[in-house]
Design a protein around this motif. Structure first.
Motif, PDB file in Angstrom:
ATOM      1  N   VAL A  36      -1.396  -2.551   3.099  1.00  0.00           N
ATOM      2  CA  VAL A  36      -0.946  -1.451   2.230  1.00  0.00           C
ATOM      3  C   VAL A  36      -1.950  -1.272   1.105  1.00  0.00           C
ATOM      4  CG1 VAL A  36       0.935  -0.545   0.827  1.00  0.00           C
ATOM      5  CG2 VAL A  36       1.440  -2.087   2.725  1.00  0.00           C
ATOM      6  N   LYS A  37      -2.444  -0.048   0.949  1.00  0.00           N
ATOM      7  CA  LYS A  37      -3.404   0.224  -0.117  1.00  0.00           C
ATOM      8  C   LYS A  37      -3.076   1.529  -0.822  1.00  0.00           C
ATOM      9  CE  LYS A  37      -7.358  -2.452   1.283  1.00  0.00           C
ATOM     10  NZ  LYS A  37      -8.809  -2.582   1.162  1.00  0.00           N
ATOM     11  N   ARG A  38      -3.357   1.571  -2.121  1.00  0.00           N
ATOM     12  CA  ARG A  38      -3.341   2.834  -2.841  1.00  0.00           C
ATOM     13  C   ARG A  38      -4.553   3.640  -2.401  1.00  0.00           C
ATOM     14  NH1 ARG A  38       0.174   3.340  -7.461  1.00  0.00           N
ATOM     15  NH2 ARG A  38       1.607   1.589  -7.310  1.00  0.00           N
ATOM     16  N   CYS A  39      -4.441   4.958  -2.493  1.00  0.00           N
ATOM     17  CA  CYS A  39      -5.556   5.817  -2.080  1.00  0.00           C
ATOM     18  C   CYS A  39      -6.863   5.407  -2.749  1.00  0.00           C
ATOM     19  CB  CYS A  39      -5.267   7.278  -2.436  1.00  0.00           C
ATOM     20  SG  CYS A  39      -3.984   8.027  -1.435  1.00  0.00           S
ATOM     21  N   ALA A  40      -6.776   5.093  -4.041  1.00  0.00           N
ATOM     22  CA  ALA A  40      -7.991   4.789  -4.801  1.00  0.00           C
ATOM     23  C   ALA A  40      -8.680   3.523  -4.304  1.00  0.00           C
ATOM     24  CB  ALA A  40      -7.650   4.655  -6.281  1.00  0.00           C
ATOM     25  N   GLU A  41      -7.902   2.611  -3.680  1.00  0.00           N
ATOM     26  CA  GLU A  41      -8.469   1.330  -3.229  1.00  0.00           C
ATOM     27  C   GLU A  41      -8.947   1.394  -1.791  1.00  0.00           C
ATOM     28  OE1 GLU A  41      -4.924  -0.935  -3.325  1.00  0.00           O
ATOM     29  OE2 GLU A  41      -4.961  -1.280  -5.484  1.00  0.00           O
ATOM     30  N   ALA A  42      -8.572   2.426  -1.065  1.00  0.00           N
ATOM     31  CA  ALA A  42      -8.840   2.472   0.380  1.00  0.00           C
ATOM     32  C   ALA A  42     -10.087   3.292   0.673  1.00  0.00           C
ATOM     33  CB  ALA A  42      -7.640   3.070   1.108  1.00  0.00           C
ATOM     34  N   GLY A  43     -10.776   2.910   1.747  1.00  0.00           N
ATOM     35  CA  GLY A  43     -11.991   3.624   2.119  1.00  0.00           C
ATOM     36  C   GLY A  43     -12.158   3.675   3.625  1.00  0.00           C
ATOM     37  N   PRO A  44     -13.280   4.217   4.085  1.00  0.00           N
ATOM     38  CA  PRO A  44     -13.494   4.401   5.520  1.00  0.00           C
ATOM     39  C   PRO A  44     -13.428   3.115   6.320  1.00  0.00           C
ATOM     40  CG  PRO A  44     -15.447   5.086   4.229  1.00  0.00           C
ATOM     41  CD  PRO A  44     -14.371   4.768   3.267  1.00  0.00           C
ATOM     42  N   GLU A  45     -13.870   2.010   5.718  1.00  0.00           N
ATOM     43  CA  GLU A  45     -13.853   0.740   6.454  1.00  0.00           C
ATOM     44  C   GLU A  45     -12.424   0.343   6.798  1.00  0.00           C
ATOM     45  OE1 GLU A  45     -13.483  -0.013   2.171  1.00  0.00           O
ATOM     46  OE2 GLU A  45     -14.819   1.245   3.335  1.00  0.00           O
ATOM     47  N   ASP A  46     -11.481   0.662   5.919  1.00  0.00           N
ATOM     48  CA  ASP A  46     -10.078   0.343   6.190  1.00  0.00           C
ATOM     49  C   ASP A  46      -9.553   1.156   7.364  1.00  0.00           C
ATOM     50  OD1 ASP A  46      -9.531  -1.434   3.871  1.00  0.00           O
ATOM     51  OD2 ASP A  46      -9.999   0.368   2.730  1.00  0.00           O
ATOM     52  N   LEU A  47      -9.901   2.432   7.368  1.00  0.00           N
ATOM     53  CA  LEU A  47      -9.413   3.299   8.451  1.00  0.00           C
ATOM     54  C   LEU A  47     -10.066   2.928   9.785  1.00  0.00           C
ATOM     55  CD1 LEU A  47      -7.723   5.605   9.453  1.00  0.00           C
ATOM     56  CD2 LEU A  47      -9.409   7.219   8.563  1.00  0.00           C
ATOM     57  N   LEU A  48     -11.351   2.638   9.744  1.00  0.00           N
ATOM     58  CA  LEU A  48     -12.046   2.281  10.985  1.00  0.00           C
ATOM     59  C   LEU A  48     -11.473   0.998  11.590  1.00  0.00           C
ATOM     60  CD1 LEU A  48     -15.721   3.113   9.920  1.00  0.00           C
ATOM     61  CD2 LEU A  48     -14.347   4.332  11.636  1.00  0.00           C
ATOM     62  N   ALA A  49     -11.009   0.102  10.724  1.00  0.00           N
ATOM     63  CA  ALA A  49     -10.495  -1.190  11.200  1.00  0.00           C
ATOM     64  C   ALA A  49      -9.028  -1.120  11.615  1.00  0.00           C
ATOM     65  CB  ALA A  49     -10.660  -2.242  10.103  1.00  0.00           C
ATOM     66  N   ALA A  50      -8.369   0.012  11.369  1.00  0.00           N
ATOM     67  CA  ALA A  50      -6.927   0.102  11.633  1.00  0.00           C
ATOM     68  C   ALA A  50      -6.656   0.719  13.008  1.00  0.00           C
ATOM     69  CB  ALA A  50      -6.259   0.944  10.549  1.00  0.00           C
ATOM     70  N   ASP A  51      -5.591   0.224  13.648  1.00  0.00           N
ATOM     71  CA  ASP A  51      -5.167   0.804  14.934  1.00  0.00           C
ATOM     72  C   ASP A  51      -4.208   1.965  14.725  1.00  0.00           C
ATOM     73  OD1 ASP A  51      -6.368  -1.185  16.907  1.00  0.00           O
ATOM     74  OD2 ASP A  51      -5.316  -2.501  15.512  1.00  0.00           O
ATOM     75  N   GLY A  52      -3.627   2.058  13.528  1.00  0.00           N
ATOM     76  CA  GLY A  52      -2.712   3.154  13.219  1.00  0.00           C
ATOM     77  C   GLY A  52      -2.687   3.385  11.722  1.00  0.00           C
ATOM     78  N   LEU A  53      -2.318   4.615  11.319  1.00  0.00           N
ATOM     79  CA  LEU A  53      -2.368   4.988   9.904  1.00  0.00           C
ATOM     80  C   LEU A  53      -1.073   5.690   9.504  1.00  0.00           C
ATOM     81  CD1 LEU A  53      -4.042   5.499   7.238  1.00  0.00           C
ATOM     82  CD2 LEU A  53      -4.710   7.688   8.279  1.00  0.00           C
ATOM     83  N   ILE A  54      -0.466   5.243   8.401  1.00  0.00           N
ATOM     84  CA  ILE A  54       0.640   5.986   7.794  1.00  0.00           C
ATOM     85  C   ILE A  54       0.221   6.372   6.381  1.00  0.00           C
ATOM     86  CG2 ILE A  54       3.074   5.998   7.171  1.00  0.00           C
ATOM     87  CD1 ILE A  54       3.625   3.880   9.231  1.00  0.00           C
ATOM     88  N   LEU A  55       0.297   7.669   6.096  1.00  0.00           N
ATOM     89  CA  LEU A  55      -0.081   8.184   4.782  1.00  0.00           C
ATOM     90  C   LEU A  55       1.168   8.555   3.986  1.00  0.00           C
ATOM     91  CD1 LEU A  55      -3.025  10.608   5.713  1.00  0.00           C
ATOM     92  CD2 LEU A  55      -3.187   8.299   4.755  1.00  0.00           C
ATOM     93  N   GLY A  56       1.095   8.371   2.660  1.00  0.00           N
ATOM     94  CA  GLY A  56       2.183   8.788   1.785  1.00  0.00           C
ATOM     95  C   GLY A  56       1.637   9.463   0.546  1.00  0.00           C
ATOM     96  N   THR A  57       2.162  10.638   0.233  1.00  0.00           N
ATOM     97  CA  THR A  57       1.675  11.375  -0.939  1.00  0.00           C
ATOM     98  C   THR A  57       2.797  12.162  -1.611  1.00  0.00           C
ATOM     99  OG1 THR A  57       0.098  13.082  -1.699  1.00  0.00           O
ATOM    100  CG2 THR A  57       1.001  13.364   0.503  1.00  0.00           C
ATOM    101  N   PRO A  58       2.733  12.328  -2.916  1.00  0.00           N
ATOM    102  CA  PRO A  58       3.607  13.320  -3.556  1.00  0.00           C
ATOM    103  C   PRO A  58       3.091  14.718  -3.224  1.00  0.00           C
ATOM    104  CG  PRO A  58       2.641  11.822  -5.193  1.00  0.00           C
ATOM    105  CD  PRO A  58       1.911  11.614  -3.903  1.00  0.00           C
TER     106      PRO A  58
END
Ligand SMILES: Cc1cc2nc3c(=O)[nH]c(=O)nc-3n(C[C@H](O)[C@H](O)[C@H](O)COP(=O)(O)O)c2cc1C
Length: 151
Positions: A36-58
């Motif tokens: 689990v990461k805040r948007c500000a802490e997350a980057g492309p390396e996190d997404l590339l390493a993930a098998d699935g993504l859940i996004l949450g935004t106001p």
């Protein structure tokens, strides 16, 4: 072991509470690593390493939050063509609408060619136990799908 990445932003508390519920549900699946990461802490390396993504935004001004847009801008070209078909889902904290946040995120996700495996959850006005339960079930179903390789 599959990896589920949850990336969210909150300007207050609501989307954070939704993220906590999604995470709680996801962690019931022992066969998946949940990050689990805040948007500000997350980057492309996190997404590339993930098998699935859940996004949450106001929803802010009829759009996703600026921090979510910043995250998607930073990952887009680094991940374009490298994450095709991976499962994705979205939750939105909103006042009275939420549809603008959904549309704006989905338009970018279309370019990343992620695979929507769950309808977006929109939490309107005050968060209800039902919305939090829906978020928890989203996390659990998403993680179970990843673990079983059904996506
Ligand atoms: C600057 C700003 C703009 C907003 N614009 C919208 C909007 O366009 N549509 C909507 O439904 N709610 C809007 N809201 C309400 C928020 O989406 C709502 O309060 C949300 O639950 C905030 O989530 P958070 O507590 O995680 O930051 C806005 C709030 C702020 C602060």
């Amino acid at each position: 072991m599959k990896t589920l990445l949850i990336v969210f932003h909150t300007g207050g508390v609501k989307t954070a509470q939704m993220a906590e519920a999604v995470e709680r549900g996801a962690r019931t699946e022992v066969g998946v690593t949940v990050i689990v990461k805040r948007c500000a802490e997350a980057g492309p390396e996190d997404l590339l390493a993930a098998d699935g993504l859940i996004l949450g935004t106001p929803e802010n001004f009829g759009y996703m939050s600026g921090m979510m847009k910043d995250f998607l801008e930073r990952v887009f070209y680094a991940c374009e063509g490298k994450v095709n078909g991976r499962p994705y889902a979205l939750f939105v904290g909103a006042g009275q609408d939420g549809s603008g946040a959904v549309t704006s995120v989905e338009r970018i996700i279309l370019g990343l060619r992620l695979n929507k495996v769950h309808e977006p959850i929109i939490g309107l006005k005050e968060l209800t136990p039902q919305t939090l339960q829906n978020c928890e079930e989203l996390g659990a179903a998403f993680a179970a799908g990843l673990a079983m390789g059904v996506f």
